[in-house]
Motif scaffolding. Structure first.
Motif, PDB file in Angstrom:
ATOM      1  N   UNK A 145     -10.644  -8.177   4.897  1.00  0.00           N
ATOM      2  CA  UNK A 145     -10.756  -8.056   3.332  1.00  0.00           C
ATOM      3  C   UNK A 145     -10.327  -6.773   2.877  1.00  0.00           C
ATOM      4  N   UNK A 146     -11.141  -5.857   3.729  1.00  0.00           N
ATOM      5  CA  UNK A 146     -11.161  -4.297   3.106  1.00  0.00           C
ATOM      6  C   UNK A 146      -9.355  -3.812   3.289  1.00  0.00           C
ATOM      7  N   UNK A 147      -9.057  -4.229   4.500  1.00  0.00           N
ATOM      8  CA  UNK A 147      -7.439  -3.894   4.705  1.00  0.00           C
ATOM      9  C   UNK A 147      -6.615  -4.327   3.737  1.00  0.00           C
ATOM     10  N   UNK A 148      -6.938  -5.851   3.131  1.00  0.00           N
ATOM     11  CA  UNK A 148      -5.809  -6.344   2.210  1.00  0.00           C
ATOM     12  C   UNK A 148      -6.040  -5.562   1.020  1.00  0.00           C
ATOM     13  N   UNK A 149      -7.329  -5.194   0.611  1.00  0.00           N
ATOM     14  CA  UNK A 149      -7.574  -4.518  -0.756  1.00  0.00           C
ATOM     15  C   UNK A 149      -6.873  -3.225  -0.905  1.00  0.00           C
ATOM     16  N   UNK A 150      -6.896  -2.384   0.583  1.00  0.00           N
ATOM     17  CA  UNK A 150      -6.465  -1.204   0.837  1.00  0.00           C
ATOM     18  C   UNK A 150      -4.741  -1.175   0.849  1.00  0.00           C
ATOM     19  N   UNK A 151      -4.324  -2.412   1.164  1.00  0.00           N
ATOM     20  CA  UNK A 151      -2.834  -2.822   0.971  1.00  0.00           C
ATOM     21  C   UNK A 151      -2.479  -2.983  -0.207  1.00  0.00           C
ATOM     22  N   UNK A 165       0.994  -0.777   9.961  1.00  0.00           N
ATOM     23  CA  UNK A 165       1.531  -1.333   8.300  1.00  0.00           C
ATOM     24  C   UNK A 165       2.847  -0.939   8.538  1.00  0.00           C
ATOM     25  N   UNK A 166       3.562  -2.130   8.579  1.00  0.00           N
ATOM     26  CA  UNK A 166       5.050  -2.023   8.613  1.00  0.00           C
ATOM     27  C   UNK A 166       5.682  -2.013   6.994  1.00  0.00           C
ATOM     28  N   UNK A 167       6.363  -1.070   6.948  1.00  0.00           N
ATOM     29  CA  UNK A 167       6.654  -0.795   5.367  1.00  0.00           C
ATOM     30  C   UNK A 167       8.240  -1.399   5.286  1.00  0.00           C
ATOM     31  N   UNK A 168       8.380  -2.196   4.331  1.00  0.00           N
ATOM     32  CA  UNK A 168       9.856  -2.586   4.080  1.00  0.00           C
ATOM     33  C   UNK A 168      10.244  -2.368   2.611  1.00  0.00           C
ATOM     34  N   UNK A 169      10.014  -1.146   2.240  1.00  0.00           N
ATOM     35  CA  UNK A 169      10.491  -0.614   0.823  1.00  0.00           C
ATOM     36  C   UNK A 169      10.311  -1.669  -0.301  1.00  0.00           C
ATOM     37  N   UNK A 170      11.278  -2.134  -1.085  1.00  0.00           N
ATOM     38  CA  UNK A 170      11.083  -3.075  -2.158  1.00  0.00           C
ATOM     39  C   UNK A 170      10.632  -4.367  -1.575  1.00  0.00           C
ATOM     40  N   UNK A 171      10.733  -4.690  -0.412  1.00  0.00           N
ATOM     41  CA  UNK A 171      10.192  -6.047   0.158  1.00  0.00           C
ATOM     42  C   UNK A 171       8.815  -6.122   0.633  1.00  0.00           C
ATOM     43  N   UNK A 172       8.019  -4.884   0.259  1.00  0.00           N
ATOM     44  CA  UNK A 172       6.535  -5.063   0.509  1.00  0.00           C
ATOM     45  C   UNK A 172       6.202  -4.508   2.051  1.00  0.00           C
ATOM     46  N   UNK A 173       4.890  -4.965   2.131  1.00  0.00           N
ATOM     47  CA  UNK A 173       4.552  -4.409   3.636  1.00  0.00           C
ATOM     48  C   UNK A 173       4.106  -5.744   4.348  1.00  0.00           C
ATOM     49  N   UNK A 174       3.972  -5.593   5.626  1.00  0.00           N
ATOM     50  CA  UNK A 174       3.354  -6.620   6.543  1.00  0.00           C
ATOM     51  C   UNK A 174       2.481  -5.689   7.353  1.00  0.00           C
ATOM     52  N   UNK A 175       1.139  -6.174   7.426  1.00  0.00           N
ATOM     53  CA  UNK A 175       0.251  -5.450   7.981  1.00  0.00           C
ATOM     54  C   UNK A 175      -0.366  -6.375   9.365  1.00  0.00           C
ATOM     55  N   UNK A 176      -0.073  -5.778  10.458  1.00  0.00           N
ATOM     56  CA  UNK A 176      -0.402  -6.512  11.717  1.00  0.00           C
ATOM     57  C   UNK A 176      -1.534  -5.987  12.153  1.00  0.00           C
ATOM     58  N   UNK A 177      -2.656  -6.747  12.345  1.00  0.00           N
ATOM     59  CA  UNK A 177      -4.061  -6.289  12.915  1.00  0.00           C
ATOM     60  C   UNK A 177      -4.295  -7.163  13.995  1.00  0.00           C
ATOM     61  N   UNK A 178      -4.136  -6.506  15.310  1.00  0.00           N
ATOM     62  CA  UNK A 178      -4.509  -7.200  16.421  1.00  0.00           C
ATOM     63  C   UNK A 178      -3.440  -8.393  16.557  1.00  0.00           C
ATOM     64  N   UNK A 191      -5.716   4.838  14.930  1.00  0.00           N
ATOM     65  CA  UNK A 191      -6.308   3.327  14.622  1.00  0.00           C
ATOM     66  C   UNK A 191      -5.342   2.585  13.945  1.00  0.00           C
ATOM     67  N   UNK A 192      -4.715   3.609  12.888  1.00  0.00           N
ATOM     68  CA  UNK A 192      -3.762   2.650  12.000  1.00  0.00           C
ATOM     69  C   UNK A 192      -2.345   3.641  11.891  1.00  0.00           C
ATOM     70  N   UNK A 193      -1.565   2.721  12.030  1.00  0.00           N
ATOM     71  CA  UNK A 193      -0.147   3.547  11.856  1.00  0.00           C
ATOM     72  C   UNK A 193       0.923   3.013  10.752  1.00  0.00           C
ATOM     73  N   UNK A 194       1.282   3.893  10.169  1.00  0.00           N
ATOM     74  CA  UNK A 194       2.187   3.441   8.929  1.00  0.00           C
ATOM     75  C   UNK A 194       3.677   3.682   9.505  1.00  0.00           C
ATOM     76  N   UNK A 195       4.569   3.169   9.589  1.00  0.00           N
ATOM     77  CA  UNK A 195       6.068   3.102   9.648  1.00  0.00           C
ATOM     78  C   UNK A 195       6.719   2.218   9.068  1.00  0.00           C
ATOM     79  N   UNK A 213       6.026  -4.683  17.591  1.00  0.00           N
ATOM     80  CA  UNK A 213       4.685  -4.480  17.241  1.00  0.00           C
ATOM     81  C   UNK A 213       3.760  -4.571  18.317  1.00  0.00           C
ATOM     82  N   UNK A 214       4.116  -5.573  19.370  1.00  0.00           N
ATOM     83  CA  UNK A 214       3.167  -5.838  20.431  1.00  0.00           C
ATOM     84  C   UNK A 214       3.384  -4.431  21.412  1.00  0.00           C
ATOM     85  N   UNK A 215       4.404  -4.115  21.440  1.00  0.00           N
ATOM     86  CA  UNK A 215       4.524  -2.703  22.434  1.00  0.00           C
ATOM     87  C   UNK A 215       3.823  -1.407  21.525  1.00  0.00           C
TER      88      UNK A 215
END
Ligand code: AMP
Length: 311
Positions: free
Chosen positions: A254-260, A200-213, A166-170, A188-190
């Motif tokens: 909302x839950x995903x934002x809190x978790x992030x 969950x796209x991790x960008x180190x010291x620049x934070x993360x972008x979470x793509x949900x659908x 369901x959720x991929x962290x890279x 991300x589409x692919x």
């Protein structure tokens, strides 16, 4: 609802631009479980060798982590060596000695097979897939983390496993490597089309972008005066994320934002020391105030109206 993590428990040798540490307790499941245990019950499935220190086993117990699934095998514990550049977002692996992991086949105890939140930390994708197959019923959430080592060396197995997740962290580089696409949106589409609804796209010291659908949101990282050792930031992030998500049991945006947010908090503590030295001793106040700092960093609401040029 508790969390199950299957991943590596390791001894790491890490060189940063200013310091080095040899054979420090590390591994993807180690960082994950210690970050997760602040928010929910967590069980760890992994293997260690005969050289694994009693003090390190005791540490897991003192952190209230269920280690009934931590096997001990003849041979040496998994070892990883890494070197960071001055830009701590950039590292290279110096060695990856699988040791007892080479012959490991995760054995899930009956109480582990019913877990609702499963995290497949960074290990061989064949082992990750075996774990999914060994669950008695499908967990509510299956999340997965991986790295260049497996993307380069075991791509077909990794894609087969990702299809069930369901959720991929890279991190950003891994996203490009996995998708063979440079443009992040195309990448991300692919990856969405492979299976995971959340990336969950991790960008180190620049934070993360979470793509949900078709949606996305950004959570910044805490700006720290000093990063001592970036190792484990991603796993601690995932531990905080899955711990918080499973505790609130809300998988809406909302839950995903809190978790992030909680993931970002735990990742920031992980890099403040070598190994798990900082991560293992946090108070609720420290966690709450760091969350507030990150919220403040991202709070760009302003009472001012945009003034447009007249022409
Ligand atoms: P992170 O910095 O979050 O990417 O995680 C680093 C941790 O992953 C270290 O503690 C390593 O022991 C562990 N690690 C590194 N390479 C591998 C690998 N190929 N398989 C499993 N764990 C690994």
């Amino acid at each position: 609802m508790s969390v199950l993590v299957v991943g590596s428990v390791a001894y790491d040798t890490v060189h940063t631009a200013s310091e080095s540490r040899e054979n420090a307790l590390g591994g993807s499941a180690t960082y994950f479980s210690i970050a997760c245990r602040y928010f929910n019950e967590v069980s760890l499935v992994a293997v260690v060798g005969s050289d694994f220190k009693n003090d390190d086993r005791d540490l897991f117990n003192s952190q209230h982590i269920d280690v009934s699934g931590l096997e001990s095998a003849l041979g040496d514990t998994f070892r990883w060596g890494g070197e960071y550049e001055l830009d701590s977002n950039r590292r290279k692996s110096l060695f990856t000695d699988l040791n007892v992991f080479a012959d490991f086949s995760p054995n899930l105890l009956p109480n582990h097979q019913n877990t609702d939140y499963l995290f497949l930390a960074n290990i061989d994708p064949i082992l990750q897939l075996n774990v999914i197959k060994k669950m008695e019923r499908r967990p509510k959430i299956i999340a997965l983390d991986s790295m260049d080592f497996w993307i380069n060396g075991s791509l077909d197995n990794l894609i087969e496993t990702i299809q069930k997740v369901d959720i991929l962290f890279l991190d950003e580089t891994e996203i490009r490597l996995l998708s063979r696409e440079y443009n992040l949106i195309n990448a991300i589409k692919k990856i969405h089309s492979m299976g995971p609804h959340t990336i969950v796209a991790k960008k180190g010291e620049y934070g993360v972008t979470v793509f949900q659908n078709d949606d996305a949101f950004v959570v910044p990282a805490k700006i720290l005066p000093k990063v001592t050792d970036p190792t484990g930031a991603g796993d601690a992030f995932a531990g905080g994320f899955m711990g918080a998500l499973s505790a609130i049991e809300d998988i809406s945006t909302t839950g995903l934002k809190h978790a992030t947010l909680i993931g970002a908090v735990m990742g920031s503590f992980a890099v403040e020391s070598f190994s798990v030295d900082r991560l293992k001793n946090l108070s609720q106040d420290e966690i709450n105030s760091r969350a507030a700092e990150i919220i403040k960093l991202s709070n760009i609401k302003t009472p001012l109206q945009t003034k447009f040029r007249r022409f």
